[in-house]
Scaffold this active site. Sequence first.
Site, mmCIF file in Angstrom:
data_model
loop_
_atom_site.group_PDB
_atom_site.id
_atom_site.type_symbol
_atom_site.label_atom_id
_atom_site.label_comp_id
_atom_site.label_asym_id
_atom_site.label_seq_id
_atom_site.Cartn_x
_atom_site.Cartn_y
_atom_site.Cartn_z
ATOM 1 N N TRP A 88 -3.176 1.928 -2.791
ATOM 2 C CA TRP A 88 -2.733 1.682 -4.171
ATOM 3 C C TRP A 88 -3.872 1.637 -5.171
ATOM 4 C CZ3 TRP A 88 1.813 3.299 -4.626
ATOM 5 C CH2 TRP A 88 2.741 3.132 -3.612
ATOM 6 N N ASP A 153 -3.699 -5.503 -9.833
ATOM 7 C CA ASP A 153 -2.360 -5.120 -9.361
ATOM 8 C C ASP A 153 -1.978 -6.166 -8.315
ATOM 9 O OD1 ASP A 153 -0.171 -4.103 -8.048
ATOM 10 O OD2 ASP A 153 -1.077 -2.181 -7.511
ATOM 11 N N LYS A 177 9.155 -7.150 -4.606
ATOM 12 C CA LYS A 177 8.748 -7.739 -3.325
ATOM 13 C C LYS A 177 9.044 -9.233 -3.286
ATOM 14 C CE LYS A 177 5.818 -4.035 -2.372
ATOM 15 N NZ LYS A 177 6.301 -2.857 -3.045
HETATM 16 N N1 PMP Z 1 0.964 -1.367 -6.139
HETATM 17 C C1 PMP Z 1 1.229 -1.961 -4.954
HETATM 18 C C2 PMP Z 1 0.270 -2.982 -4.423
HETATM 19 C C3 PMP Z 1 2.383 -1.615 -4.245
HETATM 20 O O1 PMP Z 1 2.656 -2.209 -3.067
HETATM 21 C C4 PMP Z 1 3.262 -0.639 -4.779
HETATM 22 C C5 PMP Z 1 4.523 -0.235 -4.094
HETATM 23 N N2 PMP Z 1 4.806 -0.701 -2.896
HETATM 24 C C6 PMP Z 1 2.921 -0.041 -5.997
HETATM 25 C C7 PMP Z 1 1.776 -0.436 -6.653
HETATM 26 C C8 PMP Z 1 3.808 0.999 -6.605
HETATM 27 O O2 PMP Z 1 4.933 0.379 -7.083
HETATM 28 P P1 PMP Z 1 6.230 1.136 -7.651
HETATM 29 O O3 PMP Z 1 6.906 1.794 -6.509
HETATM 30 O O4 PMP Z 1 7.001 0.001 -8.233
HETATM 31 O O5 PMP Z 1 5.755 2.089 -8.675
#
Ligand code: PMP
Length: 342
Positions: A88, A153, A177
């Site tokens: 990520w 994030d 989550k």
């Molecule tokens: N950042 C993290 C730490 C994630 O775990 C995720 C998705 N699991 C995201 C960003 C992306 O999120 P989204 O699918 O809501 O765009």
Amino acid sequence: MPLEVLEEAASELTGWHGKGISVLEMSHRSADFQKIYEECTALLRELYAIPHTHEVMFLQGGGHLQFAMVPLNLAQSGIGNYAVNGVWSRKAFKEAEKISSAAECACAEFRAPAQRDIRLSENASYLYYCSNETVNGIQYPYIPEATVPLVADISSDFLSKPLPIERFGLLFAGAQKNFGPAGLTVAIARKDLLGHEAPRTPTMLSYETYAKSDSMYNTPPTFAIYLSLLVARWIKKEGGVSEMQRRSELKSSLLYDVIDASGGFYTNKVEKSSRSKMNVVFNLTDAALEPLMIEEAKKEDIVSIKGHRILGGMRASLYNAVSIEDAQALSDFMKEFARTHG
Ligand code: PMP
């Protein structure tokens, strides 16, 4: 989602508080929805002790849209600096490179970069990191220090432990989550950082738009906000974010203990101090046994332990709604599986 939250939502799905209207039908500008919105932000402020220097905003577009909004809004004064240590943070860095100047200021595999590994560019505008790399199972055991605004994030460890919000310039998390259903994203930003977005930034991509309108510039995801309010109430009733932290430490240690005592049947490559308390990632040394483990787990009602499609292997996500008993059941199952197949 905690079962009691789902049951409460189900019980008032067709009529909120005994009125003849569902939250699904309410106008976001109605007095009833305003109450829901205000309690939700107030509870979030209370749970995290968010100071008045910081704005709480409800957005849409998930973590991915934040990967673009962060550089659009904060990189005007220099270079966005990214600590990259998993799927990520790398994706966020790649997105920032498209939008403004961005630099990788630290890089690590199977661990969080140490503070001394983070080398900011001379004209850094912010330091960005991902507090919990959901796919890789890596969590920062500390909060980085920076002379520039700190951006995190926190999508996958949101509301799982106390955080000194005053140390951050901006934090964001997809709700799906630990907070609510998919469709809602929360951003918490220092007020003085708002209003410096790149010229020609679309209105909906400027944090200031949300800050100035109580996140009601357009129609917000009303039902997701309502469900998140129920979860926030549940977290408060259970003892708040410090209780969530106590539980996640216990739940994750139930699994890591089995991995470490398995004599190599299970492996986890993450440096111990950076092991995630939310997402326990592991492999079976005999990878051919992984599909069988998934099948046998299903028979015990243990689901979603297959690793992320990018990495393979196994992953157990221990979000707040997963109980200690659930983690114990998985831990027992893992022990038994190793005993019978090792
Ligand atoms: N950042 C993290 C730490 C994630 O775990 C995720 C998705 N699991 C995201 C960003 C992306 O999120 P989204 O699918 O809501 O765009």
